[in-house]
Design a protein around this motif. Structure first.
Motif, PDB file in Angstrom:
ATOM      1  N   ALA A   1     -10.470  -5.929   5.824  1.00 53.93           N
ATOM      2  CA  ALA A   1     -11.740  -5.611   5.852  1.00 53.93           C
ATOM      3  C   ALA A   1     -12.630  -5.016   4.670  1.00 53.93           C
ATOM      4  N   PRO A   2     -12.028  -3.901   4.395  1.00 56.42           N
ATOM      5  CA  PRO A   2     -12.750  -3.094   3.149  1.00 56.42           C
ATOM      6  C   PRO A   2     -12.564  -3.919   1.702  1.00 56.42           C
ATOM      7  N   ARG A   3     -11.421  -4.773   1.620  1.00 54.60           N
ATOM      8  CA  ARG A   3     -11.461  -5.460   0.269  1.00 54.60           C
ATOM      9  C   ARG A   3     -12.395  -6.591   0.325  1.00 54.60           C
ATOM     10  N   TYR A   4     -12.365  -7.417   1.452  1.00 58.64           N
ATOM     11  CA  TYR A   4     -13.274  -8.475   1.671  1.00 58.64           C
ATOM     12  C   TYR A   4     -14.742  -7.952   1.571  1.00 58.64           C
ATOM     13  N   ALA A   5     -15.216  -6.741   2.017  1.00 57.72           N
ATOM     14  CA  ALA A   5     -16.467  -6.516   1.858  1.00 57.72           C
ATOM     15  C   ALA A   5     -16.913  -6.051   0.395  1.00 57.72           C
ATOM     16  N   LYS A   6     -16.009  -5.433  -0.232  1.00 54.12           N
ATOM     17  CA  LYS A   6     -16.296  -5.178  -1.516  1.00 54.12           C
ATOM     18  C   LYS A   6     -16.329  -6.255  -2.678  1.00 54.12           C
ATOM     19  N   GLN A   7     -15.405  -7.290  -2.215  1.00 51.30           N
ATOM     20  CA  GLN A   7     -15.378  -8.452  -3.060  1.00 51.30           C
ATOM     21  C   GLN A   7     -16.639  -9.206  -2.784  1.00 51.30           C
ATOM     22  N   LEU A   8     -17.090  -9.477  -1.691  1.00 48.94           N
ATOM     23  CA  LEU A   8     -18.648 -10.142  -1.518  1.00 48.94           C
ATOM     24  C   LEU A   8     -19.689  -9.450  -1.867  1.00 48.94           C
ATOM     25  N   ALA A   9     -19.708  -8.165  -1.849  1.00 48.98           N
ATOM     26  CA  ALA A   9     -20.851  -7.417  -2.151  1.00 48.98           C
ATOM     27  C   ALA A   9     -20.844  -7.473  -3.919  1.00 48.98           C
ATOM     28  N   SER A  10     -19.606  -7.616  -4.596  1.00 43.55           N
ATOM     29  CA  SER A  10     -19.458  -7.600  -5.849  1.00 43.55           C
ATOM     30  C   SER A  10     -19.939  -9.004  -6.408  1.00 43.55           C
ATOM     31  N   HIS A  11     -19.561  -9.778  -5.849  1.00 41.14           N
ATOM     32  CA  HIS A  11     -19.880 -11.241  -6.086  1.00 41.14           C
ATOM     33  C   HIS A  11     -21.486 -11.513  -5.878  1.00 41.14           C
ATOM     34  N   LEU A  12     -21.665 -11.233  -4.810  1.00 40.67           N
ATOM     35  CA  LEU A  12     -23.289 -11.630  -4.453  1.00 40.67           C
ATOM     36  C   LEU A  12     -24.216 -10.467  -5.184  1.00 40.67           C
ATOM     37  N   GLY A  13     -23.658  -9.427  -5.297  1.00 41.21           N
ATOM     38  CA  GLY A  13     -24.543  -8.482  -6.252  1.00 41.21           C
ATOM     39  C   GLY A  13     -24.912  -8.688  -7.530  1.00 41.21           C
ATOM     40  N   ARG A  14     -24.445  -9.884  -8.071  1.00 33.88           N
ATOM     41  CA  ARG A  14     -24.824 -10.205  -9.486  1.00 33.88           C
ATOM     42  C   ARG A  14     -26.222 -10.954  -9.309  1.00 33.88           C
ATOM     43  N   ARG A  15     -26.638 -11.231  -8.239  1.00 28.42           N
ATOM     44  CA  ARG A  15     -27.969 -11.697  -8.127  1.00 28.42           C
ATOM     45  C   ARG A  15     -28.839 -11.172  -6.932  1.00 28.42           C
ATOM     46  N   SER A  16     -28.203 -10.247  -6.110  1.00 28.35           N
ATOM     47  CA  SER A  16     -29.023  -9.630  -5.085  1.00 28.35           C
ATOM     48  C   SER A  16     -28.710  -8.083  -5.100  1.00 28.35           C
ATOM     49  N   GLU A  17     -29.594  -7.427  -4.343  1.00 31.16           N
ATOM     50  CA  GLU A  17     -29.134  -5.913  -4.253  1.00 31.16           C
ATOM     51  C   GLU A  17     -28.251  -5.402  -3.207  1.00 31.16           C
ATOM     52  N   ILE A  18     -27.534  -4.493  -3.676  1.00 26.04           N
ATOM     53  CA  ILE A  18     -26.475  -3.976  -2.771  1.00 26.04           C
ATOM     54  C   ILE A  18     -26.813  -2.707  -2.510  1.00 26.04           C
ATOM     55  N   LYS A  19     -26.784  -2.386  -1.106  1.00 22.39           N
ATOM     56  CA  LYS A  19     -27.024  -0.838  -0.543  1.00 22.39           C
ATOM     57  C   LYS A  19     -25.863  -0.339   0.069  1.00 22.39           C
ATOM     58  N   GLU A  20     -25.387   0.849  -0.227  1.00 19.36           N
ATOM     59  CA  GLU A  20     -24.378   1.431   0.197  1.00 19.36           C
ATOM     60  C   GLU A  20     -24.965   2.322   1.434  1.00 19.36           C
ATOM     61  N   LEU A  21     -24.535   2.199   2.685  1.00 20.16           N
ATOM     62  CA  LEU A  21     -24.839   2.784   3.773  1.00 20.16           C
ATOM     63  C   LEU A  21     -24.134   3.544   4.608  1.00 20.16           C
ATOM     64  N   GLY A  22     -23.611   4.735   4.003  1.00 15.95           N
ATOM     65  CA  GLY A  22     -22.530   5.253   4.530  1.00 15.95           C
ATOM     66  C   GLY A  22     -21.093   4.500   4.095  1.00 15.95           C
ATOM     67  N   GLU A  23     -20.598   4.246   5.420  1.00 12.44           N
ATOM     68  CA  GLU A  23     -19.253   3.279   5.334  1.00 12.44           C
ATOM     69  C   GLU A  23     -19.502   1.854   5.110  1.00 12.44           C
ATOM     70  N   ASP A  24     -20.917   1.674   5.432  1.00 15.00           N
ATOM     71  CA  ASP A  24     -21.512   0.165   5.450  1.00 15.00           C
ATOM     72  C   ASP A  24     -21.964  -0.194   4.149  1.00 15.00           C
ATOM     73  N   ILE A  25     -22.125  -1.613   4.020  1.00 16.37           N
ATOM     74  CA  ILE A  25     -22.654  -2.153   2.657  1.00 16.37           C
ATOM     75  C   ILE A  25     -23.450  -3.109   3.191  1.00 16.37           C
TER      76      ILE A  25
END
Length: 98
Positions: free
Chosen positions: A16-40
């Protein structure tokens, strides 16, 4: 006061952590990413999706101002996650409460 529409999904994976980071990295190119403690949170123009990693699953909570926008958020996040996890046969099944 605006009503938020919400959908949730629990995607079984021990990565799960790897997929969350990969998804955030990919979609973060066009979207805002917020780190909320352990959540994204992935903030799209029409809504957002919060990612929470557990040992057994990636928990997704999508929110938007309308049903149509919610469907867009779930489609975008779900399709990307399934593509990234294709080798491991990840499936995203959203629960849309009535």
């Amino acid at each position: 006061m605006t009503t938020q529409h919400t959908a949730t999904a629990s995607v079984a994976t021990d990565n799960a952590p790897r997929y969350a980071k990969q998804l955030a990295s990919h979609l973060g190119r066009r979207s805002e990413i917020k780190e909320l403690g352990e959540d994204i949170a992935i903030v799209l123009t029409v809504g957002e999706c919060r990612l929470h990693s557990t040992e057994a699953a990636l928990e997704l909570t999508a929110t938007a101002a309308s049903d149509d926008d919610l469907r867009t958020v779930t489609r975008v996040v779900g399709s990307h996650l399934e593509r990234f996890g294709q080798r491991n046969e990840l499936a995203v099944n959203w629960d849309f409460p009535a």
